[in-house]
Design a protein around this motif. Structure first.
Motif, PDB file in Angstrom:
ATOM      1  N   THR B 234      -5.711   8.453   3.617  1.00 19.05           N
ATOM      2  CA  THR B 234      -4.437   8.643   2.936  1.00 19.05           C
ATOM      3  C   THR B 234      -4.251   7.590   1.837  1.00 19.05           C
ATOM      4  OG1 THR B 234      -3.392   7.399   4.714  1.00 19.05           O
ATOM      5  CG2 THR B 234      -3.223   9.776   4.810  1.00 19.05           C
ATOM      6  N   LYS B 238      -3.389   8.542  -1.874  1.00 22.09           N
ATOM      7  CA  LYS B 238      -2.247   8.014  -2.621  1.00 22.09           C
ATOM      8  C   LYS B 238      -2.698   7.509  -3.997  1.00 22.09           C
ATOM      9  CE  LYS B 238      -0.531   5.265   0.689  1.00 22.09           C
ATOM     10  NZ  LYS B 238       0.313   4.304   1.369  1.00 22.09           N
ATOM     11  N   GLU B 242      -1.585   8.918  -7.583  1.00 26.63           N
ATOM     12  CA  GLU B 242      -0.938   8.095  -8.599  1.00 26.63           C
ATOM     13  C   GLU B 242      -1.664   8.234  -9.931  1.00 26.63           C
ATOM     14  OE1 GLU B 242      -0.511   3.895  -7.791  1.00 26.63           O
ATOM     15  OE2 GLU B 242       0.285   3.709  -9.838  1.00 26.63           O
ATOM     16  N   GLY B 250       1.377  12.332  -3.560  1.00 32.59           N
ATOM     17  CA  GLY B 250       1.494  10.951  -3.101  1.00 32.59           C
ATOM     18  C   GLY B 250       2.462  10.832  -1.941  1.00 32.59           C
ATOM     19  N   THR B 254       1.752   9.715   1.794  1.00 32.05           N
ATOM     20  CA  THR B 254       2.471   8.598   2.412  1.00 32.05           C
ATOM     21  C   THR B 254       2.983   8.979   3.805  1.00 32.05           C
ATOM     22  OG1 THR B 254       3.173   7.995   0.204  1.00 32.05           O
ATOM     23  CG2 THR B 254       4.312   6.910   2.017  1.00 32.05           C
TER      24      THR B 254
END
Lengths: 122, 765
Positions: B234, B238, B242, B250, B254
């Protein structure tokens, strides 16, 4: 604006340095591979890191991976070749913020640096 | 019955795999009977089998599959909860289908399922739970009768309570429904747009891994490692999100990251409930990935999801056990307020959990395009050809060396031929590896059978056994898998039957009532190590010693000189079995010596350590492949033999002072130990006169035993391709196969385990 420039080739470092100087970035520290960079990065505390991919001792990807375990914020731009493009995702997953393909013009590098810093500021 | 054989074969292979998986899943389900994902998965598997079977007019199969399917459907809709009684019936249904598969393979008419079993399953399908009476496992007829009689009597006493929550109604308003939002165009600088295709292909791969790790979170034993793996995945997601300015991605990453962090501390029940939303999140990520491929983004509505998900993750052990009814209730209240659907495409139908489950199933199916089924014989042929190629390459390398040594041809010619030969060498190695890989299969193929085995055994023996399986993804050669099947089953049965004590005994010994058998596999260099560990009673060395003396395998004097480990190893000796009474569980006349022999057949070794009262650990080490071997080529008399390199400890040149004999048996003193010496010339029946001079002793080892083999000359190390020998070839001494040498000649391969048994029997004589 302090920049850390990581590349094993002195020629490449000089070229990039002169491009950076043209763009007005004069505070540039050099490192010749990932390991060297790791030893310098904390003391120098750069605002931006330009990192080559293929280097002896410790390559750029490993450097980014290691660096990201201790610092999540300082933006890193990966300098790659066209043929490494397919692997850029790996670098992104490791925590690289942007990339630029060699050879690059001063304009292109400037654009990438601005892009990266703007995004970081946002 | 006339069926298209090709179609039938496909059916047997595909549905056979589903069937094997069913066993595993059903046993898992028994531990978490309300896991919706698992229920769906089992239901789908049965549904698939039934569907194909009906296509081929296999009525008897359709009948039982349909009955089992409807029972599961009731469980899926929370009309019934799968308890022990229901589980027994379901497992029986799977057994019936397995029998029918055997019938199909043998081209017999299909066994008709027991009517009572079908009726009992159908009764469950109608919402009448089976009685959870203690019934003997596998006595299908007797059991299904009781089960069939009972539901009618018992049904009214158990109200189908969750049914009140209208099982058929789709939970449209669940906070964990992410729907299918409309795509919006993706805006990115061209430099990033360029990377999109790489991102998408990477995402496919990562998301598959994410899915796997999320699924592993459901298993308590794997939770910690799954959580760590998931957190890494993860984190990378992420960062990708981004970089590509994909905010929803994202956010979902999260959420999964939060899950990874919370998972190890979550109460079991909460964990089970978190799995389904987590899978929805993964599903949403997959949609995101698809959208990105089309240069669009999806804005999944995440607010409610996030809130509900975090609430779930915040549950502590104290509050983590809400009544199951509270789940549908929660869904009902939320469905009262219309979900803030972002776009018309998020119509209720598109948001039903059923649909999203189907979608997640569609994904692996799309992946199936990347694999093709190949007949095993074709792979065998390919492997044989590669074997031949390796031999030819070895010959060419030998010739190249000769050219170099004898300075044949011009300097340029020699350089070219060296380069060419080197290139061939490299390509051949790669090819060999690639072909070998095609024959590799994950050990899960074997391991998957054991949860059911252990469950049935535990019930039969009235023991509580927790089976932990690790490293099932480790791959080994197909032939190794085939040879390992029986020994592993035997060892698992042993652990369950002789190792793990009954609960009362365990309690008295201060151990938890639930015994644990841990089966794990991992890579160790060019070998795979399989460890079977139980926390049972361990091996009583005195009992072993007594039996060994009773059976005349050893004398009391011999036992007195043996270490504890040596005594424990006696159980591997032929004709040794300590089972006080023959049970139909593990005392089937097959002893540990057969297990050892089977493992040695694939060039593996088996070792055992046991602490009395604390448990037994059996370690099996097997090579990744059985076809190619690193060997030391040695001369014995005029012949060349190959000795497996892995068995060689060292090679020495014993001085006359070091050599002596104990009771006519030749021995050698090596540093501060004495080891038996075997004469190669004698063993391999070299003609008289050729035997005499054997200056080198090759020190071989097998676990902690050592033996020296006297050889005439040392030639060098070589990769040899093993050619099996006919069973009848037995005259030439202890050999396990043959190989073709670099010079084109044929050499025999020394059978190291046989050497050791020869040395042992001599020592005893």
């Amino acid at each position: 604006m302090k920049i850390l420039l990581i590349d094993d080739s002195r020629t490449m470092r000089n070229i990039q340095k002169s491009v950076l100087t043209q763009l007005g970035y004069t505070q540039v520290e050099e490192a010749c591979d990932g390991q060297d960079a790791l030893s310098k990065v904390n003391a120098y505390a750069p605002d931006l890191i330009l990192c080559d991919w293929n280097m002896p001792n410790m390559d750029g990807l490993t450097f980014v991976k290691t660096f990201r375990t201790q610092n999540k914020t300082v933006p890193v731009i990966m300098v790659t070749t066209e043929s490494e493009k397919s692997r850029v995702i790996e670098a992104i997953k490791a925590g690289v913020n942007n990339y630029v393909i060699k050879p690059f013009t001063p304009d292109l590098l400037s654009q990438r640096i601005n892009e990266t810093l703007t995004k970081k500021a946002a | 019955m006339q069926l298209d054989p090709e179609l039938l074969q496909d059916f047997l292979t595909e549905s056979g795999e589903l069937l094997d998986q069913l066993d595993v899943d059903l046993v898992t389900l028994e531990g978490s009977p309300e896991d919706p994902e698992l229920l769906n998965k089992i239901f789908r598997a049965l549904h698939t089998i039934k569907g194909s079977a009906s296509f081929m007019a296999l009525t008897n199969l359709v009948k039982i599959a349909h009955a089992a399917e409807s029972a599961l459907n009731a469980a899926r809709n929370r009309v019934v909860v799968v308890g022990r009684g229901e589980m027994d019936l379901l497992l029986q249904a799977v057994d019936v289908i397995k029998t029918q598969f055997d019938d199909l393979r043998a081209a017999r008419d299909l066994t008709a399922p027991d009517e009572n079993l079908v009726l009992a399953l159908a009764a469950i399908g109608e919402g009448k739970p089976a009685p959870s009476v203690q019934v003997p496992v596998r006595s299908a007829a007797a059991e299904s009768k009781t089960a069939a009689d009972a539901p009618a009597a018992k049904a009214p006493s158990v109200p189908a309570q969750p049914a009140a929550a209208s099982p058929a109604a789709p939970a449209t308003g669940s906070p964990f429904d992410l729907g299918s939002p409309a795509p919006a165009p993706l805006k990115l600088p061209s430099s990033k747009m360029d990377l999109l295709e790489f991102l998408v292909s990477d995402l496919d791969d990562s998301l598959r891994q994410v899915e796997q790790q999320v699924a592993r979170l459901g298993e308590a034993a794997q939770r910690q490692s799954a959580a760590e793996a998931l957190a890494d995945l993860t984190e990378a997601l992420k960062r990708s999100a981004e970089f590509f300015d994909c905010e929803p991605m994202g956010k979902i990453a999260t959420l999964l990251d939060d899950l990874a962090e919370a998972a190890p501390k979550l109460p079991e029940r909460t964990m089970a409930r978190a799995l389904s939303p987590a899978m929805s999140a993964v599903e949403a990520l997959k949609q995101q990935s698809k959208a990105l491929a089309a240069k669009t983004t999806l804005n999944h509505p995440l607010e409610r999801f996030t809130e509900a998900f975090h609430a779930l993750l915040a549950e502590t052990a104290a509050m983590g056990t809400p009544a199951p009814e509270s789940i549908p209730a929660g869904e009902q209240t939320t469905s009262a307020s219309p979900s803030p659907a972002p776009s018309p495409s998020a119509a209720p139908a598109a948001m039903s959990p059923g649909k999203s489950a189907e979608k997640s199933e569609a994904h692996p199916a799309a992946g199936a395009d990347h694999t093709i089924r190949v007949e095993v014989t074709r792979l065998e042929t390919l492997l044989n050809l590669v074997g031949e190629l390796v031999l030819q390459k070895n010959r060419l390398s030998a010739l190249t060396r000769q050219i170099g040594q004898q300075q044949l041809g011009t300097q340029e010619f020699r350089e070219h031929i060296t380069t060419a030969s080197g290139g061939l060498d490299r390509v051949t190695s790669d090819l060999q590896l690639a072909v070998m890989r095609t024959r590799m299969q994950p050990l899960d193929k074997l391991f998957g059978k054991y949860p059911r085995l252990i469950r049935d055994l535990a019930r039969k023996l009235n023991k509580q056994i927790n089976l932990v399986i690790e490293g099932g993804e480790t791959e080994v050669d197909k032939s190794v898998i085939e040879e390992l099947g029986d020994p592993l089953v035997h060892l698992m049965r042993n652990s369950a039957d002789h190792g793990i004590e009954p609960p009362e005994q365990r309690q008295a010994a201060g151990k938890p009532e639930m015994g644990t058998i841990r089966l794990s596999a991992s890579h160790k260099g060019s070998h795979v190590q399989i460890v079977i560990q139980d926390d049972g009673r361990g091996i009583d060395k005195d009992r072993i010693a007594r039996k060994a003396i009773e059976k005349g395998l050893y004398t009391e004097a011999q036992i007195a000189t043996m270490s504890e480990k040596e005594i424990q190893r006696i159980i591997f000796a032929a004709g040794f079995s300590t089972a006080e009474q023959i049970s139909d569980v593990s005392g089937r006349g097959v002893g540990m010596d057969v297990v050892r022999a089977n493992i040695e057949k694939v060039k593996g070794t088996i070792d055992l350590t046991s602490v009395h009262g604390q448990g037994t650990t059996i370690t099996i080490t097997i090579p990744l492949t059985v076809a190619i071997l690193s060997a030391m080529m040695v001369g014995i008399g005029p012949e060349t033999y190959a000795i497996p390199l892995g068995s060689i400890l060292e090679i020495v040149r014993p001085t006359p002072e070091q050599r002596s004999s104990i009771r006519q048996a030749a021995v050698m003193r090596l540093r501060d130990t004495v080891l038996p010496l075997l004469s190669g010339g004698e063993l391999f029946a070299q003609p008289e006169g050729m035997k005499a001079d054997a200056p080198f002793a090759v020190v071989l080892h097998q676990q902690d035993q050592r033996v020296g083999l006297l050889v005439t000359s040392l030639i060098g190390q070589q990769e040899v391709v093993i050619k099996p020998l006919d069973e009848s070839v037995d005259k030439g001494g202890p050999v396990s196969g043959a190989t073709v040498r670099e010079d084109g000649g044929v050499s025999l391969i020394v059978d190291v385990p046989r050497l050791f048994s020869i040395a042992q029997s001599r020592a005893r004589a």
